[in-house]
Design a protein around this motif. Structure first.
Motif, mmCIF file in Angstrom:
data_model
loop_
_atom_site.group_PDB
_atom_site.id
_atom_site.type_symbol
_atom_site.label_atom_id
_atom_site.label_comp_id
_atom_site.label_asym_id
_atom_site.label_seq_id
_atom_site.Cartn_x
_atom_site.Cartn_y
_atom_site.Cartn_z
ATOM 1 N N ASP A 89 41.562 41.387 106.432
ATOM 2 C CA ASP A 89 41.640 40.675 105.157
ATOM 3 C C ASP A 89 42.992 39.989 104.973
ATOM 4 O O ASP A 89 43.060 38.804 104.629
ATOM 5 C CB ASP A 89 41.389 41.641 103.991
ATOM 6 C CG ASP A 89 40.087 42.410 104.130
ATOM 7 O OD1 ASP A 89 39.148 41.863 104.736
ATOM 8 O OD2 ASP A 89 40.011 43.553 103.658
ATOM 9 N N HIS A 188 38.937 41.002 98.724
ATOM 10 C CA HIS A 188 37.905 39.965 98.718
ATOM 11 C C HIS A 188 36.827 40.276 97.679
ATOM 12 O O HIS A 188 36.940 41.252 96.919
ATOM 13 C CB HIS A 188 37.285 39.824 100.120
ATOM 14 C CG HIS A 188 36.929 41.143 100.748
ATOM 15 N ND1 HIS A 188 35.897 41.933 100.295
ATOM 16 C CD2 HIS A 188 37.491 41.817 101.789
ATOM 17 C CE1 HIS A 188 35.809 43.034 101.028
ATOM 18 N NE2 HIS A 188 36.775 42.999 101.943
ATOM 19 N N ASP A 190 33.805 41.489 97.903
ATOM 20 C CA ASP A 190 33.118 42.773 98.020
ATOM 21 C C ASP A 190 34.006 43.925 97.567
ATOM 22 O O ASP A 190 33.521 44.924 97.028
ATOM 23 C CB ASP A 190 32.658 42.988 99.459
ATOM 24 C CG ASP A 190 31.643 41.934 99.907
ATOM 25 O OD1 ASP A 190 31.595 40.859 99.283
ATOM 26 O OD2 ASP A 190 30.901 42.171 100.876
ATOM 27 N N ASP A 191 35.326 43.808 97.768
ATOM 28 C CA ASP A 191 36.261 44.814 97.251
ATOM 29 C C ASP A 191 36.196 44.852 95.724
ATOM 30 O O ASP A 191 36.225 45.932 95.111
ATOM 31 C CB ASP A 191 37.700 44.477 97.673
ATOM 32 C CG ASP A 191 37.971 44.772 99.140
ATOM 33 O OD1 ASP A 191 37.366 45.713 99.686
ATOM 34 O OD2 ASP A 191 38.785 44.053 99.745
ATOM 35 N N GLU A 231 33.008 39.626 102.474
ATOM 36 C CA GLU A 231 33.618 40.388 103.560
ATOM 37 C C GLU A 231 33.013 40.027 104.914
ATOM 38 O O GLU A 231 33.719 39.942 105.916
ATOM 39 C CB GLU A 231 33.473 41.885 103.317
ATOM 40 C CG GLU A 231 34.135 42.726 104.403
ATOM 41 C CD GLU A 231 33.995 44.211 104.181
ATOM 42 O OE1 GLU A 231 34.869 44.970 104.643
ATOM 43 O OE2 GLU A 231 33.004 44.628 103.547
ATOM 44 N N ASN A 263 30.342 50.863 99.397
ATOM 45 C CA ASN A 263 30.342 49.764 100.372
ATOM 46 C C ASN A 263 29.033 49.723 101.159
ATOM 47 O O ASN A 263 28.489 48.644 101.418
ATOM 48 C CB ASN A 263 31.527 49.900 101.319
ATOM 49 C CG ASN A 263 32.857 49.564 100.660
ATOM 50 O OD1 ASN A 263 32.894 48.792 99.699
ATOM 51 N ND2 ASN A 263 33.932 50.145 101.149
#
Length: 368
Positions: A89, A188, A190-191, A231, A263
């Protein structure tokens, strides 16, 4: 009053100037990529000729540009400190920001900063070598936070939370020390979603990671330029670029199981429903406080109707009335009037063709 008017005018002018700068940056990005042949190597490509890579690269650059534009992340004269951990990342973030710096119509500087926390087995030569070879200005901070974490976290517990707090404190303080005006983090899309669900499932709150944030001590502005980037796209991009990835498992601690489960859930959803994550992230940008239950965000106590004198009679065949005496005592009608059920719809149904589907009328629409 006159001073306030001047201040408002100046603020509007600054916003207009910023919008023009970001539009120019995005336009410059489109023009530059339009001029580049699909099979011609160019800056920041590392000689990669794959058409798929170039399509992905253009997508990521645009998404980062849009995030910068939407949240006013980078301004003229900024010194952006990119916190680089050695993961996919932060490598991707640094790579894209360096490209945008090269084509932007504004001037800003980018400096990479890594905190070597002295985990056993950490390949401390990897990042300095890579950054030096790429000609990227950088600092490597050395601080044995690993020993501190080991001493305060009980055996068998995850080190991630304590480790990240110590890391943030050191990096944020260093940003102020060198005069960096923005601290760029590699989180990002998804985080951000994973953090939202962690707080929802385990924290009892609706919050995530904002794309732009003023630190609690008000000493730093944090930005997340990858906020719109998925991601899976970063994983593919990092593979193409062959970044020297350093794994985040050197401390030997257990993986954060709750985040890992979240996740996995997000990846399963993405595979089964490719547009779901994008829709969820859009929801974070489309919040309706009146449709939730936070009394601090919306004044539910003061809600009041604003009815007029126009009556809206029930559309139907008949109303049965029971225990009329009680209704009368409450001051309610004992023989409420009725009007014919949607006569326009009935006429349409009679005239409709055999295969024609008639829309069901909205009798009592929900009012916003």
């Amino acid at each position: 009053m006159q001073q306030a008017t001047h201040e408002n005018t100046d603020r509007t002018s600054e916003q207009d100037n910023h919008q023009e700068i970001i539009e120019a940056l995005t336009m410059d990005l489109d023009n530059r990529q339009a001029e580049e042949a699909d099979d011609a190597p160019h800056d920041f490509d590392d000689g990669i000729k794959s058409a798929r890579f170039k399509k992905l690269q253009k997508k990521l650059r645009k998404e980062v540009s849009w995030a910068i534009r939407d949240f006013n992340m980078i301004e003229d004269g900024d010194v952006v400190m990119v916190c680089i951990s050695g993961g996919k990342d932060s490598f991707t973030l640094l790579d894209i920001l360096l490209f945008l710096k090269k084509i932007a119509p504004i001037h800003f500087d980018v400096v990479a900063v890594n905190l070597d926390q002295k985990q056993p087995g950490f390949p401390e030569e990897v990042l300095p070598k890579y950054l030096s070879e790429q000609g990227i200005a950088h600092y490597i901070l050395e601080k044995d936070t690993y020993s501190i974490v080991k001493s305060v976290v009980p055996e068998g517990k995850t080190y991630c939370s304590a480790c990240s707090r110590l890391r943030r404190g050191s990096l944020y303080g260093f940003a102020k020390q060198i005069g960096a005006t923005k601290v760029a983090l590699g989180h990002h899309r998804d985080d951000i979603l994973a953090t939202f669900f962690l707080n929802l499932f385990h924290g009892g709150s609706l919050k995530a990671m904002p794309p732009k944030l003023l630190s609690d001590d008000k000493q730093n502005i944090l930005i997340r330029p990858l906020a719109y980037v998925a991601e899976k796209d970063i994983i593919t991009y990092a593979r193409y670029k062959n970044f020297p990835i350093i794994p985040c498992n050197l401390c030997g601690s257990q993986e954060n199981l709750q985040r890992a489960m979240i996740n996995d859930m997000l990846r399963e959803w993405d595979q089964a429903h490719p547009k779901r994550l994008a829709s969820m992230f859009k929801a974070l940008q489309n919040v309706a406080p009146s449709q939730l239950a936070d009394r601090e965000l919306f004044d539910f106590e003061s809600l009041a109707t604003e009815r007029d004198d126009e009556l809206r009679l029930f559309e139907g065949d008949h109303i049965q009335v029971g225990v009329a005496d009680e209704l009368e005592q409450m001051g309610l009608p004992t023989a409420p009037a009725v009007q014919t059920f949607n006569p326009k719809f009935a006429q349409t149904a009679e005239k409709g063709a055999a295969n024609k589907t008639n829309k069901i009328p909205v009798i009592n629409p929900v009012l916003d």
